[in-house]
Design a protein around this motif. Structure first.
Motif, PDB file in Angstrom:
ATOM      1  N   LEU A 154       0.718  -1.172   0.407  1.00 30.88           N
ATOM      2  CA  LEU A 154       0.493   0.054  -0.259  1.00 30.88           C
ATOM      3  C   LEU A 154       0.526   1.537   0.173  1.00 30.88           C
ATOM      4  O   LEU A 154      -0.016   2.386  -0.346  1.00 30.88           O
ATOM      5  N   LEU A 155       1.926   0.904   0.406  1.00 31.74           N
ATOM      6  CA  LEU A 155       2.993   2.494   0.540  1.00 31.74           C
ATOM      7  C   LEU A 155       3.699   2.741  -1.013  1.00 31.74           C
ATOM      8  O   LEU A 155       3.797   1.408  -1.816  1.00 31.74           O
ATOM      9  N   GLY A 156       4.064   4.142  -1.363  1.00 36.06           N
ATOM     10  CA  GLY A 156       4.485   4.591  -2.197  1.00 36.06           C
ATOM     11  C   GLY A 156       6.259   4.506  -2.053  1.00 36.06           C
ATOM     12  O   GLY A 156       6.803   3.284  -1.310  1.00 36.06           O
ATOM     13  N   PRO A 157       7.180   4.579  -3.057  1.00 36.44           N
ATOM     14  CA  PRO A 157       8.373   3.436  -3.519  1.00 36.44           C
ATOM     15  C   PRO A 157       9.093   4.069  -2.444  1.00 36.44           C
ATOM     16  O   PRO A 157      10.068   2.990  -1.935  1.00 36.44           O
ATOM     17  N   SER A 158       9.464   5.538  -1.841  1.00 37.56           N
ATOM     18  CA  SER A 158      10.140   5.443  -0.721  1.00 37.56           C
ATOM     19  C   SER A 158       9.341   5.076   0.169  1.00 37.56           C
ATOM     20  O   SER A 158      10.195   4.563   1.272  1.00 37.56           O
ATOM     21  N   GLU A 159       8.459   5.136   0.395  1.00 42.29           N
ATOM     22  CA  GLU A 159       7.821   5.343   1.245  1.00 42.29           C
ATOM     23  C   GLU A 159       8.003   3.635   2.018  1.00 42.29           C
ATOM     24  O   GLU A 159       8.254   2.502   3.514  1.00 42.29           O
ATOM     25  N   ARG A 194      11.038   1.873   1.192  1.00 34.38           N
ATOM     26  CA  ARG A 194      12.102   1.601   1.633  1.00 34.38           C
ATOM     27  C   ARG A 194      12.514   1.934   3.177  1.00 34.38           C
ATOM     28  O   ARG A 194      12.483   0.677   3.390  1.00 34.38           O
ATOM     29  N   VAL A 195      11.671   3.043   3.427  1.00 33.91           N
ATOM     30  CA  VAL A 195      11.921   2.831   4.798  1.00 33.91           C
ATOM     31  C   VAL A 195      10.952   1.889   5.297  1.00 33.91           C
ATOM     32  O   VAL A 195      12.267   1.248   6.583  1.00 33.91           O
ATOM     33  N   ALA A 196       9.951   1.162   5.151  1.00 30.18           N
ATOM     34  CA  ALA A 196       9.314   0.105   5.648  1.00 30.18           C
ATOM     35  C   ALA A 196      10.312  -1.184   5.837  1.00 30.18           C
ATOM     36  O   ALA A 196      10.208  -2.116   6.484  1.00 30.18           O
ATOM     37  N   GLN A 197      10.981  -1.083   4.480  1.00 30.41           N
ATOM     38  CA  GLN A 197      11.738  -2.407   4.119  1.00 30.41           C
ATOM     39  C   GLN A 197      12.615  -2.077   5.655  1.00 30.41           C
ATOM     40  O   GLN A 197      13.293  -3.691   5.806  1.00 30.41           O
ATOM     41  N   VAL A 198      13.422  -0.916   5.092  1.00 27.90           N
ATOM     42  CA  VAL A 198      14.630  -0.856   6.714  1.00 27.90           C
ATOM     43  C   VAL A 198      13.634  -1.145   8.042  1.00 27.90           C
ATOM     44  O   VAL A 198      14.644  -2.676   8.343  1.00 27.90           O
ATOM     45  N   ILE A 199      12.412  -0.947   7.953  1.00 32.98           N
ATOM     46  CA  ILE A 199      12.037  -1.215   9.718  1.00 32.98           C
ATOM     47  C   ILE A 199      11.857  -2.569   9.849  1.00 32.98           C
ATOM     48  O   ILE A 199      12.629  -3.332  10.917  1.00 32.98           O
ATOM     49  N   LEU A 200      11.966  -3.582   8.633  1.00 34.03           N
ATOM     50  CA  LEU A 200      11.448  -4.906   8.688  1.00 34.03           C
ATOM     51  C   LEU A 200      12.646  -5.369   8.814  1.00 34.03           C
ATOM     52  O   LEU A 200      12.850  -6.753   9.487  1.00 34.03           O
ATOM     53  N   ASP A 201      13.934  -4.977   8.242  1.00 35.40           N
ATOM     54  CA  ASP A 201      14.603  -5.706   7.622  1.00 35.40           C
ATOM     55  C   ASP A 201      16.099  -5.917   9.539  1.00 35.40           C
ATOM     56  O   ASP A 201      16.978  -6.625   9.675  1.00 35.40           O
ATOM     57  N   ARG A 202      15.443  -4.642   9.894  1.00 33.11           N
ATOM     58  CA  ARG A 202      16.928  -4.117  10.872  1.00 33.11           C
ATOM     59  C   ARG A 202      16.088  -3.232  12.356  1.00 33.11           C
ATOM     60  O   ARG A 202      16.250  -2.283  12.759  1.00 33.11           O
ATOM     61  N   PRO A 203      14.587  -3.973  12.919  1.00 36.42           N
ATOM     62  CA  PRO A 203      14.424  -3.759  13.766  1.00 36.42           C
ATOM     63  C   PRO A 203      14.744  -3.131  15.101  1.00 36.42           C
ATOM     64  O   PRO A 203      14.745  -2.186  15.942  1.00 36.42           O
ATOM     65  N   SER A 260      14.343  11.319   2.466  1.00 38.24           N
ATOM     66  CA  SER A 260      14.530  12.022   3.283  1.00 38.24           C
ATOM     67  C   SER A 260      13.301  12.317   4.615  1.00 38.24           C
ATOM     68  O   SER A 260      12.684  11.036   4.762  1.00 38.24           O
ATOM     69  N   ALA A 261      13.778  13.004   5.608  1.00 36.64           N
ATOM     70  CA  ALA A 261      13.848  12.699   6.774  1.00 36.64           C
ATOM     71  C   ALA A 261      11.245  13.211   6.811  1.00 36.64           C
ATOM     72  O   ALA A 261      10.683  12.527   7.626  1.00 36.64           O
ATOM     73  N   ALA A 262      11.218  13.674   5.827  1.00 36.37           N
ATOM     74  CA  ALA A 262      10.258  13.779   5.786  1.00 36.37           C
ATOM     75  C   ALA A 262       9.249  12.607   5.092  1.00 36.37           C
ATOM     76  O   ALA A 262       7.957  12.497   5.671  1.00 36.37           O
ATOM     77  N   THR A 263       9.738  11.981   3.869  1.00 33.96           N
ATOM     78  CA  THR A 263       8.932  10.590   4.508  1.00 33.96           C
ATOM     79  C   THR A 263       9.240  10.007   5.214  1.00 33.96           C
ATOM     80  O   THR A 263       8.033   8.447   5.122  1.00 33.96           O
TER      81      THR A 263
END
Length: 284
Positions: free
Chosen positions: A26-31, A33-42, A60-63
């Motif tokens: 449900l997320l855009g490409p940039s968002e 990537r953020v979610a994937q980092v959270i999943l990979d390195r909680p 970006s921090a805003a993203t």
């Protein structure tokens, strides 16, 4: 965001990461990537700032903030707290043990972790600031308030000029009256409490030194404070009350009191003991 109905995890045990994983499509490409980092390195996420996560995710921090909000959180600080609470404990709990055993075992583990996390040089620096301060104002809200009220009473037994307003506006009023010869001592589990940050900023604007007792090394509070005493995010067994972290914070505050009491020229506590004695009623 459509498809995510519950804005707050109901249980810490893995629900947070499951929600993040379910929301990826449900997320855009940039968002994403953020979610994937959270999943990979909680485990690492709990130690990062918004800017650090943004750099690692290549955005970006805003993203990062927008991604967290689209996942149903108020922002990165909120998500980070929930990830910390969802993390497995270092010790495998014995579920069939008596609640007393579980609570005391959890507390012992938390204290050991915090003891290894707190910087001794930071303790010494904080004691020096407190010893020289003309006035000391303590600020903190919610679950951080009880340790502060306890500390205020202990500092008062040393003859220290200490104020610990319980009202958030009272804290900001007191903080705004501080000057360069004063100090502000704060406790915040998250390091992102809006009321606490306002009071600390007010103290800094007046020139006072700010000492922070907190659980996360990267937060708005640690960026603001002059001295940070970080205990680590040890609360992982309770959904709402960060009790184990609060216990560690209380011990850090007691350490500051003990170190102040040991300094040459410290006010004797004898007269203060008389106050306690006079409050007791003799049996008849």
């Amino acid at each position: 965001m459509a498809g995510i109905d519950d804005p707050t995890p109901r249980s810490p045990g893995g629900t947070v990461l499951l929600r993040v994983r379910a929301a990826l499509p449900l997320l855009g490409p940039s968002e994403r990537r953020v979610a994937q980092v959270i999943l990979d390195r909680p485990e690492a996420v709990t130690e990062w700032s918004t800017a650090e996560l943004a750099t690692i995710a290549g955005t970006s921090a805003a993203t990062v903030v927008r991604a967290c909000q689209n996942l149903g959180f108020r922002g990165f600080q909120h998500l980070r707290l929930e990830v910390a609470r969802a993390a497995p404990c270092e010790r495998t709990p014995t579920l069939d043990a008596h609640p007393l055993a579980r609570v005391f075992d959890d507390a012992a583990d938390a204290i050991s972790l915090s003891r290894a996390s707190v910087d001794l040089a930071g303790i010494d620096a904080a004691v020096e600031v407190l010893a020289l301060a003309r006035r000391l104002v303590l600020v903190g809200t919610g679950f951080s308030a009880p340790p502060l009220q306890d500390a205020a009473m202990r500092f008062a037994t040393l003859g220290r000029p200490v104020e610990a307003p319980s009202d958030v506006l009272g804290q900001q009023f007191a903080a705004r009256s501080l000057t360069s010869v004063d100090a502000c001592l704060t406790v915040s589990y998250s390091g992102a409490n809006a009321h606490t940050l306002r009071a600390c900023r007010a103290a800094k604007e007046g020139g006072a030194r700010v000492i922070a007792v907190t659980s996360f090394p990267r937060s708005p509070l640690t960026q603001l404070a002059d001295i940070c005493l970080v205990t680590g995010p040890v609360t992982r067994t309770h959904d709402v009350d960060p009790f184990l972290s609060r216990l560690s914070h209380l011990l850090v505050l007691h350490t500051l009191h003990t170190a102040l009491q040991a300094r040459p020229g410290s006010t004797a506590t004898g007269p203060m003991r008389e106050v306690v004695a006079e409050a007791l009623i003799d049996e008849t």
